[in-house]
Design a protein around this motif. Structure first.
Motif, PDB file in Angstrom:
ATOM      1  N   PHE A 180     -21.183  -2.800 -60.708  1.00 24.51           N
ATOM      2  CA  PHE A 180     -20.623  -1.499 -61.396  1.00 24.51           C
ATOM      3  C   PHE A 180     -19.592  -0.813 -60.182  1.00 24.51           C
ATOM      4  O   PHE A 180     -19.455  -1.868 -59.460  1.00 24.51           O
ATOM      5  N   GLY A 181     -18.589   0.401 -60.464  1.00 25.57           N
ATOM      6  CA  GLY A 181     -17.791   0.986 -60.206  1.00 25.57           C
ATOM      7  C   GLY A 181     -18.401   1.804 -58.779  1.00 25.57           C
ATOM      8  O   GLY A 181     -19.360   3.436 -59.602  1.00 25.57           O
ATOM      9  N   GLY A 182     -17.761   2.162 -57.936  1.00 28.23           N
ATOM     10  CA  GLY A 182     -18.752   2.715 -56.867  1.00 28.23           C
ATOM     11  C   GLY A 182     -18.645   2.522 -55.581  1.00 28.23           C
ATOM     12  O   GLY A 182     -17.674   2.158 -55.374  1.00 28.23           O
ATOM     13  N   LEU A 183     -19.774   3.565 -54.871  1.00 27.36           N
ATOM     14  CA  LEU A 183     -18.942   3.009 -53.352  1.00 27.36           C
ATOM     15  C   LEU A 183     -20.319   2.219 -52.775  1.00 27.36           C
ATOM     16  O   LEU A 183     -19.885   1.713 -51.932  1.00 27.36           O
ATOM     17  N   GLY A 184     -21.120   1.620 -53.161  1.00 25.72           N
ATOM     18  CA  GLY A 184     -22.087   0.238 -52.363  1.00 25.72           C
ATOM     19  C   GLY A 184     -22.830   1.417 -51.355  1.00 25.72           C
ATOM     20  O   GLY A 184     -22.326   0.447 -50.921  1.00 25.72           O
TER      21      GLY A 184
ATOM     22  N   VAL B 263     -28.714   8.623 -46.885  1.00 27.74           N
ATOM     23  CA  VAL B 263     -28.225   7.179 -47.584  1.00 27.74           C
ATOM     24  C   VAL B 263     -28.853   6.409 -46.592  1.00 27.74           C
ATOM     25  O   VAL B 263     -29.826   6.581 -45.663  1.00 27.74           O
ATOM     26  N   VAL B 264     -29.765   5.516 -47.414  1.00 29.81           N
ATOM     27  CA  VAL B 264     -30.993   4.547 -47.079  1.00 29.81           C
ATOM     28  C   VAL B 264     -29.859   3.553 -46.129  1.00 29.81           C
ATOM     29  O   VAL B 264     -29.974   3.088 -44.428  1.00 29.81           O
ATOM     30  N   ALA B 265     -29.071   2.719 -46.646  1.00 27.77           N
ATOM     31  CA  ALA B 265     -28.238   1.736 -45.970  1.00 27.77           C
ATOM     32  C   ALA B 265     -26.777   1.478 -47.048  1.00 27.77           C
ATOM     33  O   ALA B 265     -26.776   1.555 -47.814  1.00 27.77           O
ATOM     34  N   PRO B 266     -25.994   1.431 -46.405  1.00 24.48           N
ATOM     35  CA  PRO B 266     -24.579   1.108 -47.141  1.00 24.48           C
ATOM     36  C   PRO B 266     -24.645  -0.688 -47.794  1.00 24.48           C
ATOM     37  O   PRO B 266     -25.127  -1.147 -46.372  1.00 24.48           O
ATOM     38  N   ILE B 267     -24.305  -1.089 -48.830  1.00 20.35           N
ATOM     39  CA  ILE B 267     -24.097  -2.384 -49.086  1.00 20.35           C
ATOM     40  C   ILE B 267     -23.370  -3.636 -47.780  1.00 20.35           C
ATOM     41  O   ILE B 267     -21.974  -2.407 -48.245  1.00 20.35           O
TER      42      ILE B 267
ATOM     43  N   THR C  91     -18.228  -3.357 -49.146  1.00 23.03           N
ATOM     44  CA  THR C  91     -18.211  -2.484 -49.762  1.00 23.03           C
ATOM     45  C   THR C  91     -17.547  -1.300 -49.806  1.00 23.03           C
ATOM     46  O   THR C  91     -16.772  -1.054 -48.002  1.00 23.03           O
ATOM     47  N   PRO C  92     -16.196  -0.172 -50.375  1.00 27.09           N
ATOM     48  CA  PRO C  92     -15.676   0.574 -49.940  1.00 27.09           C
ATOM     49  C   PRO C  92     -16.171   1.168 -48.818  1.00 27.09           C
ATOM     50  O   PRO C  92     -15.850   1.908 -48.071  1.00 27.09           O
ATOM     51  N   ALA C  93     -18.254   1.872 -48.945  1.00 26.63           N
ATOM     52  CA  ALA C  93     -18.749   3.351 -48.277  1.00 26.63           C
ATOM     53  C   ALA C  93     -19.073   2.498 -46.710  1.00 26.63           C
ATOM     54  O   ALA C  93     -18.748   3.057 -45.406  1.00 26.63           O
ATOM     55  N   SER C  94     -19.052   0.677 -46.570  1.00 24.97           N
ATOM     56  CA  SER C  94     -20.015  -0.016 -45.426  1.00 24.97           C
ATOM     57  C   SER C  94     -18.439   0.207 -44.961  1.00 24.97           C
ATOM     58  O   SER C  94     -18.366   0.414 -43.520  1.00 24.97           O
ATOM     59  N   ASN C  95     -17.551   0.167 -45.512  1.00 22.96           N
ATOM     60  CA  ASN C  95     -15.927  -0.343 -44.928  1.00 22.96           C
ATOM     61  C   ASN C  95     -15.334   0.963 -44.518  1.00 22.96           C
ATOM     62  O   ASN C  95     -14.260   0.963 -42.986  1.00 22.96           O
ATOM     63  N   ALA C  96     -15.427   2.147 -45.085  1.00 22.41           N
ATOM     64  CA  ALA C  96     -14.954   3.244 -44.039  1.00 22.41           C
ATOM     65  C   ALA C  96     -16.133   3.874 -43.403  1.00 22.41           C
ATOM     66  O   ALA C  96     -15.503   4.819 -42.606  1.00 22.41           O
ATOM     67  N   GLY C  97     -17.310   3.126 -42.947  1.00 18.95           N
ATOM     68  CA  GLY C  97     -17.612   3.940 -41.929  1.00 18.95           C
ATOM     69  C   GLY C  97     -18.585   4.337 -42.006  1.00 18.95           C
ATOM     70  O   GLY C  97     -19.933   4.816 -41.175  1.00 18.95           O
ATOM     71  N   VAL C  98     -19.568   4.042 -43.721  1.00 17.89           N
ATOM     72  CA  VAL C  98     -21.275   5.397 -43.742  1.00 17.89           C
ATOM     73  C   VAL C  98     -21.862   4.291 -43.617  1.00 17.89           C
ATOM     74  O   VAL C  98     -21.997   2.983 -43.734  1.00 17.89           O
TER      75      VAL C  98
ATOM     76  N   LEU D 294     -34.035 -10.523 -44.692  1.00 17.27           N
ATOM     77  CA  LEU D 294     -33.612  -8.982 -44.708  1.00 17.27           C
ATOM     78  C   LEU D 294     -33.458  -8.144 -44.843  1.00 17.27           C
ATOM     79  O   LEU D 294     -34.233  -6.801 -44.754  1.00 17.27           O
ATOM     80  N   ARG D 295     -32.849  -7.975 -43.432  1.00 14.25           N
ATOM     81  CA  ARG D 295     -32.507  -6.910 -42.978  1.00 14.25           C
ATOM     82  C   ARG D 295     -31.366  -5.698 -43.991  1.00 14.25           C
ATOM     83  O   ARG D 295     -30.781  -6.767 -44.651  1.00 14.25           O
ATOM     84  N   LEU D 296     -31.288  -4.744 -43.845  1.00 23.99           N
ATOM     85  CA  LEU D 296     -30.684  -4.036 -45.155  1.00 23.99           C
ATOM     86  C   LEU D 296     -31.241  -3.938 -45.895  1.00 23.99           C
ATOM     87  O   LEU D 296     -29.583  -3.425 -47.045  1.00 23.99           O
ATOM     88  N   ASN D 297     -32.245  -5.023 -46.046  1.00 28.30           N
ATOM     89  CA  ASN D 297     -32.478  -4.874 -47.799  1.00 28.30           C
ATOM     90  C   ASN D 297     -33.484  -4.461 -48.254  1.00 28.30           C
ATOM     91  O   ASN D 297     -34.887  -3.984 -48.273  1.00 28.30           O
TER      92      ASN D 297
END
Length: 460
Positions: A99-103, A115-119, A122-129, A239-242
């Motif tokens: 899907f299209g989004g932030l991740g 935020v529970v966890a950035p995937i 993904t754009p969110a993870s790479n941006a530092g969320v 299974l971390r961050l899953n």
């Protein structure tokens, strides 16, 4: 070889680490209500009619009803909600591939998006969320007053389109503003590689994929092709961050490593609603030693897998305490009007333990050191910290969850390095390797205690 346990059709939930178990065909007829209930329904009708006819401007009546339903469900627990037809379609599409989004996996807390966890990647993870960040504005509009589904819908969109978000982060005095370009968020649920030429490493990033078990089986077969059987020392399942997903996929993943035994049971309001899910014969890893890595970002379906492999002594758990989400959500289609996501049961590990609000403590606790720039910014999170969560029957002041962080650089990953050292024999611990024979006596005692507890309930 691909095996499948006998399972129910499962529904995926796009909230915070939520697991669905059943797509229901309809809603059962409501039982006869007392006079008080009829009075309250009459009150709702009176208020609705007054707003519809006298509000300063004509209101959107459909939205009023949807908001009322969401308010009713959100007041129950953090994981129950209403989804419009569009949101229901998006949920199904997400489970099928991308899907299209932030991740990011999110929940609603104190009227803001948490935020529970950035995937990964993904754009969110790479941006530092980061896990624990609170999104307070989306494209300049406050999220206060939005439902979780509204906020998620706004963050999704066309690939390549930018979105501005403002977040609050513990330890940072000023809000942080970010512009993130939406990307394709693939549901790449399985990643694998070989460590030290003799250890199979498999990471599951989500259970929100209808073909997760197929991908896991393929990963195991590829590892077997790369490493000769006599040289393969074992497997590490990360299974971390899953944050969870489909229940049927959780059962199938646990079944992949088991020859027999109960994987999980779900127990609803009435005793007759109890369901048990069992593993079938055929451990695809041929009984090789198994280590499961968990942390505060391991939730719901992840905890089902970790709990089963732990209780049945098939694996050694390494890391920190899991999130502690032990409730089950049923997805009830409402035709053209969307669907209802309703908490209908709690799940229990093979030993009869509910992890709701407590989580699972690993056999071997290995804390992950945070880099200096993140110290104090990522704090322990868990189900027990969510406002309005269902109180677990074994929940204590200690609560659930732990720091949810996995370094990008393997050299900094203390938990993974410890697991590798265990398999290589440079680290020793009585909990490794796990011995399935030791689980029999404990599980039999737990089953007898469970049956004894149920007898008085039947008598009543």
């Amino acid at each position: 070889m691909i095996r499948r346990a006998t399972l129910l059709l499962a529904g995926v939930v796009i909230g915070a680490s939520a697991t669905g178990i059943l797509i229901s065909a309809d809603i059962p007829a409501r039982a006869a209500s007392d006079d008080t209930t009829y009075h309250e329904m009459s009150l709702f009708g009176d208020v609705f009619e007054r707003v519809r006819s006298q509000y300063v401007s004509p209101p959107d009546e459909k939205k009023m009803i949807q908001d009322a339903i969401n308010g009713m469900l959100n007041g129950l627990d953090p994981h129950s909600s209403y989804m419009t037809a569009e949101e229901s379609t998006e949920m199904r599409d997400q489970s099928k591939g991308e899907f299209g989004g932030l991740g990011i996996e999110v929940t609603m807390e104190d009227d803001v998006v948490k935020v529970v966890a950035p995937i990964d990647d993904t754009p969110a993870s790479n941006a530092g969320v980061l896990t624990g960040d609170k999104i307070i504005e989306i494209d300049g509009e406050s999220v206060r007053g939005m439902t979780l589904n509204d906020a998620v819908d706004r963050m999704r969109g066309e690939v390549g389109e930018p979105i501005d978000i403002t977040i609050l982060r513990d330890g940072v005095t000023k809000p942080i503003e970010m512009t993130i370009v939406r990307g394709i968020i693939p549901v790449q649920s399985v990643k694998w590689r070989v460590e030290n030429d003799n250890i199979g490493y498999i990471r599951l990033t989500t259970f929100m994929n209808e073909k997760l078990d197929d991908s896991l089986n393929e990963a195991i077969e590829e590892i077997k092709k790369e490493v000769p059987e006599d040289q393969l020392k074992g497997y590490i399942l990360d299974l971390r961050l899953n944050p969870g997903g489909f229940l049927n996929q959780a059962v199938a993943v646990a079944d992949t490593f088991l020859d027999e035994g109960e994987v999980v049971s779900t127990r609803g309001r009435n005793a007759e609603e109890t369901r048990r899910f069992n593993a079938g014969p055929g451990d695809l890893t041929d009984g090789k030693p198994l280590i499961v890595l968990v942390n505060g970002g391991s939730a719901s379906a992840s905890e089902i897998v970790a709990g089963a492999l732990h209780d049945l002594k098939r694996a050694t758990l390494v890391g920190t305490r899991t999130f502690g989400k032990g409730s089950v959500q049923t997805i009830v289609p409402l035709g053209e009007d969307g669907s209802l996501r309703l908490t209908t049961a709690l799940y229990y590990t093979p030993s009869g333990t509910s992890i709701q609000g407590t989580g699972i403590e690993p056999d071997i606790i290995v804390e992950q050191k945070l880099p200096e720039d993140l110290e104090g910014l990522i704090r322990p999170e868990g189900e027990s910290t969510l406002r309005g969560h269902i109180q677990g029957d074994k929940e204590t002041d200690e609560g659930s969850g732990s720091v949810a962080y996995v370094p990008r650089d393997i050299e900094d990953d203390l938990q993974l390095k410890y697991a590798i050292d265990l398999m290589e024999g440079t680290e020793k611990n009585d909990a490794y390797p796990a011995d399935p024979a030791k689980a029999v006596e404990k599980l039999q005692a737990a089953k007898k205690a469970d049956e004894a507890k149920a007898e008085p309930e039947k008598a009543n």
